[in-house]
Write an enzyme that holds these catalytic residues in place. Structure first.
Site, PDB file in Angstrom:
ATOM      1  N   GLU A 222       0.803  -1.221   0.000  1.00 17.81           N
ATOM      2  CA  GLU A 222       0.000   0.000   0.000  1.00 17.81           C
ATOM      3  C   GLU A 222       0.838   1.275   0.000  1.00 17.81           C
ATOM      4  O   GLU A 222       0.806   2.060   0.964  1.00 17.81           O
ATOM      5  CB  GLU A 222      -0.956   0.005   1.202  1.00 17.81           C
ATOM      6  CG  GLU A 222      -1.994  -1.089   1.160  1.00 17.81           C
ATOM      7  CD  GLU A 222      -3.060  -0.930   2.232  1.00 17.81           C
ATOM      8  OE1 GLU A 222      -3.037   0.092   2.959  1.00 17.81           O
ATOM      9  OE2 GLU A 222      -3.935  -1.808   2.339  1.00 17.81           O
ATOM     10  N   GLU A 403      -5.748  -8.549   1.219  1.00 23.88           N
ATOM     11  CA  GLU A 403      -6.413  -8.026   2.415  1.00 23.88           C
ATOM     12  C   GLU A 403      -7.873  -7.751   2.086  1.00 23.88           C
ATOM     13  O   GLU A 403      -8.186  -7.132   1.072  1.00 23.88           O
ATOM     14  CB  GLU A 403      -5.762  -6.728   2.922  1.00 23.88           C
ATOM     15  CG  GLU A 403      -4.376  -6.910   3.506  1.00 23.88           C
ATOM     16  CD  GLU A 403      -3.836  -5.624   4.121  1.00 23.88           C
ATOM     17  OE1 GLU A 403      -4.653  -4.761   4.510  1.00 23.88           O
ATOM     18  OE2 GLU A 403      -2.599  -5.497   4.198  1.00 23.88           O
TER      19      GLU A 403
END
Length: 496
Positions: A222, A403
């Site tokens: 991320e 995720e």
């Protein structure tokens, strides 16, 4: 960068769904009662009918070799912050600074995984996991972010990898999940181009130590969150509010990704590699032309800035124009950088939590119920739109979901069980749209729940529980929640 653009970036970060705790906007134009009614249906307070059908066999079967997994990250679970040669990270510094985290919580102990990893590996086996996505702590390998590696750190991850293989679980290792060595931050951190070079050196050390036993590598977790939360809102490490620096950081993170891909190829190790990107589908909040235009630019900052550079070898022109030709990012791009960043990858890791709805003025509004994390709108269709968009716009690159999950106010009941029915409903609905995406041609290989166990949830400390496994922090006792039993059954029958 113009003053107007600086203001837009700060507003965007303040309203972005990735800025945990910062997005507290209401539903534009809705009554207070309407918003309250929508919120009451969200998160873990599931409608009664969802409690009765979540565990029924719906006949949705996944491909025979589908990789059912769960995910964690080093700083969130390991603890042992000062043991066996581990150096300081930016998150050690940030979490120990008064006022930075809820209740002053730190990851010094976390879930004590460093000492309890064998027990945790057994729990993964009991869950029937086929894949485990974890991260390697850079300061545990190189205390100062460079130089001779710490053998005790490498040995710890070798034990993890070997233990996974012994239990029939495929390791999926992330090289960077936000815990930058503090020594590198002291030299400028990700604002310093040299940090990308140091990351490539670190990656090479890890590849050569573990590479033959790790089938899948993820480079940077991320990068957008580091940019937005670490350099725009400042509520993640390193805690800056500097729009001019933020997108130079974005470029250097992308450069680090590309250099790590090249390092794996040069090492001769057989593993596959790709980035881990949190992608948020962006939708116009209404039917106006202004909302459509604002949504396109918003999508550029949220998604295309990271996807286009990796898969098309170019940054989106609308974002570069919005930042301006004199921005630190524009001035930081050198000849050949985009070629490095777009070094061919083997897969894309997608992380999905929430959609974003954009108004004509560039603000965001809430359209769906939220979880305990008030930035997270619960909208499973957004996962379908994300997966199909990636395949449509960037080709048939293999995809893994690394995720997907939500926090619940989990606590043992009188009989000791933890009934997180809302999490089961959430996972069921997202897996159903993932199945539909596969049916519609998306090359989805695996799915990882966030998270395997309760952990240190960054600036939220230990207030939010995202795990399948409950952790009683005072005793470090582990308990399967109802969702863990449900997920084990999903894996057993390879579907819903």
């Amino acid at each position: 960068m113009s003053l107007l653009t600086r203001r837009r970036l700060l507003r965007r970060a303040a309203l972005s769904a990735t800025a945990a705790g910062a997005a507290r906007t209401g539903l534009a134009g809705a009554t207070a009662a309407g918003v309250a009614a929508a919120t009451a249906l969200g998160g873990c307070d599931s409608p009664p009918e969802r409690r009765t059908d979540s565990e029924l066999d719906r006949g949705l079967r996944f491909p025979p070799d589908f990789g059912w997994g769960a995910a964690t990250s080093a700083y969130q679970i390991e603890g042992a912050a000062k043991e066996d040669g581990r150096g300081e990270s930016v998150w050690d510094t940030f979490s120990r600074t008064p006022g930075r985290t809820r209740n002053g919580d730190t990851g010094d102990v976390a879930a004590d995984h460093y000492h309890r990893y064998a027990q945790d590996l057994d729990l993964m086996r009991d869950l029937r996991l086929r894949s485990y996505r974890f991260s390697i702590s850079w300061p545990r390998i190189q205390a100062d972010g460079s130089g001779r590696p710490n053998q005790r750190g490498l040995d710890f991850y070798r034990r993890i990898v070997d233990g996974l293989h012994e239990r029939g679980i495929a390791p999926m290792a992330t090289l960077f999940h936000w815990d930058l060595p503090q020594a590198l931050q002291d030299d400028g951190g990700w604002e310093n181009r040299d940090t990308a070079e140091r990351f490539a050196d670190y990656a090479d050390v890890v590849f050569r130590a573990l590479g033959e036993r790790v089938p899948v590598w993820l480079t940077i977790n991320e990068p957008k969150t580091v940019v937005q939360n670490g350099y725009l809102t400042g509520h993640h490490a390193p805690g800056h509010q500097d729009p001019a620096a933020a997108y130079l950081v974005a470029h250097h993170l992308q450069l680090a990704h590309g250099l790590a891909v090249q390092a794996l190829r040069a090492s001769g190790m057989p593993g596959r590699i790709g980035p881990a990107l949190n992608l948020h589908p962006c939708y116009p909040a209404d039917d106006s032309a202004e909302a459509a235009a604002a949504t396109t630019l918003y999508d550029g900052y949220e998604n295309r800035l990271y996807l286009d550079s990796v898969f098309k070898g170019a940054y989106p022109q609308d974002v570069l124009a919005d930042l301006g030709p004199d921005s630190r990012m524009a001035r930081g791009i050198r000849d050949g950088d985009l070629k490095i960043i777009s070094s061919p990858v083997d897969l894309l890791a997608v992380q999905y939590y929430t959609p974003i709805y954009v108004t004509g003025s560039g603000d965001t509004v809430r359209k769906w119920p939220t979880s305990e994390a008030d930035w997270q709108q619960i909208y499973p269709e957004g996962l379908y739109d994300t997966l199909t968009r990636v395949t449509r716009d960037y080709g048939r690159v293999p995809i893994t979901i690394t995720e997907n999950g939500l926090p619940c106010p989990d606590a043992p009941g009188p009989d000791g069980t933890i009934d997180d029915a809302g999490r089961i409903a959430f996972l069921r609905d997202h897996l159903a749209v993932a199945h539909r995406a596969i049916r519609d041609g998306v090359p989805l290989e695996s799915y990882h729940v966030w998270s395997l166990m309760d952990n240190f949830e960054w600036n939220e400390g230990y207030e939010e529980r995202w795990g399948l496994i409950y952790v009683d922090y005072p005793t470090q006792r582990r308990l399967f929640k109802r969702s863990a039993h449900w997920y084990r059954d999903v894996i057993r029958r390879n579907g819903l």
